[in-house]
Write a protein that holds these residues in place. Sequence first.
Motif: not given
Length: 106
Positions: A22-28
Motif C-alpha cells: 500500500v505504501m509503495t502504491a501511495i509513494i508511486s
Amino acid sequence: MANKKRYNYIRKKIVPGTWFRVMTAIISFVLLVSCIVISTCMEGQGPLFVGALGISSIIMAVYTVFNSMVFEKDPECNYIPLHVAGIAAGIIVILWVILLLLGLFF
C-alpha cells in the motif's frame, strides 16, 4: 424453512506485507503527481531529477502490481487492501503509459 444467514463478526487478519505494498502504491502516486507538477511549472523543460522520479514511480507501480497478484489464497486472511493497492498501482502504470505515449507523439 428459509436458511438463516450467519454473520461473522470476527475480523480476519491482513495478509503479511500488505502495508508495504500500500505504501509503495501511495509513494508511486505522489511521485507521479510531483513529476506532473514540476514539468508543468517548468513548461516541459524539467531537469534530470524529474525523469529519475518518473522512472522510480514506474518501477514502484509495476512492482506493486506484480507483487499484489496472489495465486494461493488463505481463507483466514483479508485480501481487500492488497487488491486495492494492486488496482491503484495498475491505474498508475496505465497513466504513465499514456503520458509516455503523449510525450513521444506530440
